[in-house]
Design a protein around this motif. Structure first.
Motif, short mmCIF file in Angstrom:
data_model
loop_
_atom_site.label_atom_id
_atom_site.label_comp_id
_atom_site.label_asym_id
_atom_site.label_seq_id
_atom_site.Cartn_x
_atom_site.Cartn_y
_atom_site.Cartn_z
N VAL A 66 0.85 -1.19 0.00
CA VAL A 66 0.00 0.00 0.00
C VAL A 66 0.89 1.24 0.00
O VAL A 66 1.77 1.39 0.85
N LEU A 67 0.67 2.14 -0.95
CA LEU A 67 1.43 3.38 -1.03
C LEU A 67 0.97 4.34 0.06
O LEU A 67 -0.19 4.76 0.08
N LEU A 68 1.87 4.68 0.99
CA LEU A 68 1.55 5.58 2.09
C LEU A 68 1.96 7.02 1.82
O LEU A 68 1.37 7.95 2.38
N ALA A 69 3.00 7.19 0.99
CA ALA A 69 3.51 8.53 0.73
C ALA A 69 4.32 8.52 -0.56
O ALA A 69 4.81 7.47 -0.99
N CYS A 70 4.46 9.69 -1.15
CA CYS A 70 5.29 9.83 -2.32
C CYS A 70 5.98 11.19 -2.29
O CYS A 70 5.50 12.12 -1.64
N MET A 71 7.11 11.26 -2.96
CA MET A 71 7.91 12.49 -3.00
C MET A 71 8.87 12.39 -4.17
O MET A 71 9.01 11.33 -4.78
N ILE A 72 9.55 13.50 -4.44
CA ILE A 72 10.58 13.50 -5.47
C ILE A 72 11.89 13.91 -4.79
O ILE A 72 12.10 15.09 -4.52
N PRO A 73 12.75 12.92 -4.46
CA PRO A 73 14.03 13.25 -3.83
C PRO A 73 14.98 13.88 -4.86
O PRO A 73 15.07 13.40 -5.99
N GLN A 74 15.65 14.94 -4.46
CA GLN A 74 16.59 15.62 -5.33
C GLN A 74 17.89 15.86 -4.57
O GLN A 74 17.87 16.14 -3.38
N ARG A 75 19.00 15.76 -5.26
CA ARG A 75 20.30 16.01 -4.66
C ARG A 75 20.70 17.47 -4.87
O ARG A 75 20.78 17.92 -6.01
N ALA A 76 20.94 18.17 -3.76
CA ALA A 76 21.50 19.51 -3.76
C ALA A 76 20.96 20.45 -4.82
O ALA A 76 21.72 21.08 -5.53
N PRO A 77 19.64 20.58 -4.94
CA PRO A 77 19.13 21.54 -5.91
C PRO A 77 19.41 22.97 -5.44
O PRO A 77 19.69 23.21 -4.27
N ASP A 78 19.34 23.91 -6.33
CA ASP A 78 19.51 25.32 -5.98
C ASP A 78 18.19 25.80 -5.38
O ASP A 78 17.27 26.15 -6.11
N LEU A 79 18.12 25.75 -4.07
CA LEU A 79 16.87 26.11 -3.40
C LEU A 79 16.68 27.61 -3.25
O LEU A 79 15.58 28.09 -3.08
N GLY A 80 17.78 28.34 -3.24
CA GLY A 80 17.69 29.76 -2.96
C GLY A 80 17.63 30.06 -1.47
O GLY A 80 17.48 31.19 -1.05
N TRP A 81 17.77 29.04 -0.65
CA TRP A 81 17.84 29.21 0.81
C TRP A 81 18.70 28.08 1.36
O TRP A 81 18.84 27.03 0.74
N GLY A 82 19.27 28.31 2.52
CA GLY A 82 20.19 27.33 3.08
C GLY A 82 21.46 27.31 2.24
O GLY A 82 21.51 27.85 1.14
N SER A 83 22.49 26.74 2.79
CA SER A 83 23.73 26.66 2.02
C SER A 83 24.29 25.26 2.13
O SER A 83 24.06 24.55 3.11
N GLY A 84 25.02 24.89 1.11
CA GLY A 84 25.64 23.59 1.09
C GLY A 84 24.75 22.52 0.51
O GLY A 84 23.55 22.73 0.26
N PRO A 85 25.33 21.35 0.29
CA PRO A 85 24.59 20.26 -0.34
C PRO A 85 23.52 19.70 0.60
O PRO A 85 23.62 19.80 1.82
N CYS A 86 22.49 19.10 -0.01
CA CYS A 86 21.42 18.51 0.79
C CYS A 86 20.64 17.51 -0.06
O CYS A 86 20.77 17.47 -1.27
N LEU A 87 19.85 16.72 0.62
CA LEU A 87 18.81 15.91 -0.02
C LEU A 87 17.54 16.72 0.13
O LEU A 87 17.16 17.07 1.25
N PHE A 88 16.91 17.07 -0.98
CA PHE A 88 15.68 17.87 -0.94
C PHE A 88 14.50 16.96 -1.26
O PHE A 88 14.49 16.29 -2.28
N LEU A 89 13.51 16.93 -0.38
CA LEU A 89 12.30 16.15 -0.59
C LEU A 89 11.25 17.08 -1.19
O LEU A 89 10.58 17.82 -0.48
N SER A 90 11.12 17.02 -2.49
CA SER A 90 10.18 17.89 -3.21
C SER A 90 8.82 17.22 -3.33
O SER A 90 8.73 16.00 -3.48
N CYS A 91 7.79 18.01 -3.29
CA CYS A 91 6.42 17.55 -3.55
C CYS A 91 6.02 16.35 -2.68
O CYS A 91 5.41 15.39 -3.17
N SER A 92 6.33 16.39 -1.41
CA SER A 92 6.00 15.28 -0.51
C SER A 92 4.51 15.28 -0.19
O SER A 92 3.94 16.30 0.17
N HIS A 93 3.89 14.09 -0.32
CA HIS A 93 2.47 13.92 -0.01
C HIS A 93 2.27 12.60 0.72
O HIS A 93 2.94 11.61 0.39
N THR A 94 1.36 12.59 1.66
CA THR A 94 1.05 11.38 2.41
C THR A 94 -0.40 10.99 2.20
O THR A 94 -1.24 11.83 1.88
#
Length: 190
Positions: free
Chosen positions: A59-87
């Protein structure tokens, strides 16, 4: 047992798009912020987006689009960004905790120091309808880094979580998520 995996088939991506639509309807009925972008469900149908889903017994409980170090325009340095997360509606709290544990561990295994995410917020954070949700997130280890315009040009609360390897997590959540990269190539991180 839970499983976090890249959504590789059209059927899985269609299921994620339907989950997003169900979640948006649920939010609308409760007068909570809903993305203004009409194409959010369609994003999950695109294989090149490499969407991921959290499953329990198929059963699908949640979905998201994981992205590596996108240019967020906030925060600094590399990160894992969880885009469009829905439960899945009515299953959020435990699901968010599982995503938090997985994301922190996954980012650490990718040698990324942080996980970042955004939550829609239409009003000042202290009085926004999502304030109780943000409080639960901070109890789970997320830090709220203010609010401003997010990735999709909407007002959001900016969230940050420290990456941490969690030995033994694989006994609870198996992981078959493709490593987010800027190129078309990707590999599965186990």
């Amino acid at each position: 047992m839970y499983e976090m995996r890249t959504l590789c088939t059209d059927a899985e991506r269609d299921e994620a798009a339907a989950l997003v639509q169900d979640r948006q309807s649920w939010l609308t009925m409760r007068s909570l912020p809903v993305p203004a972008r009409a194409d959010v469900p369609a994003l999950f149908r695109k294989p090149q987006a490499k969407p991921a889903g959290l499953f329990e017994d198929g059963v699908l409980l949640a979905c998201m689009i994981p992205q590596r170090a996108p240019d967020l325009g906030w925060g600094s340095g590399p990160c894992l960004f969880l885009s469009c997360s829905h439960t899945l509606p009515e299953r959020s709290d435990n699901t968010i905790l599982l995503i938090t544990l997985w994301a922190s561990d996954f980012a650490a295994r990718l040698d990324l120091p942080l996980v970042r995410a955004e939550a829609l917020a239409r009003q000042p954070l202290g009085v926004d309808p999502i304030a109780p949700f943000l409080l639960r997130l901070t109890d789970m280890g997320w830090a709220v880094r203010g609010s401003d315009t997010g990735q999709h040009e909407e007002r959001v609360a900016r969230l940050e979580l420290i990456a941490e390897r969690r030995s033994g997590l694989s006994a609870l959540i198996s992981c078959r998520v493709h490593e987010p990269q800027s190129s078309a190539d990707s590999r599965t991180v186990a």
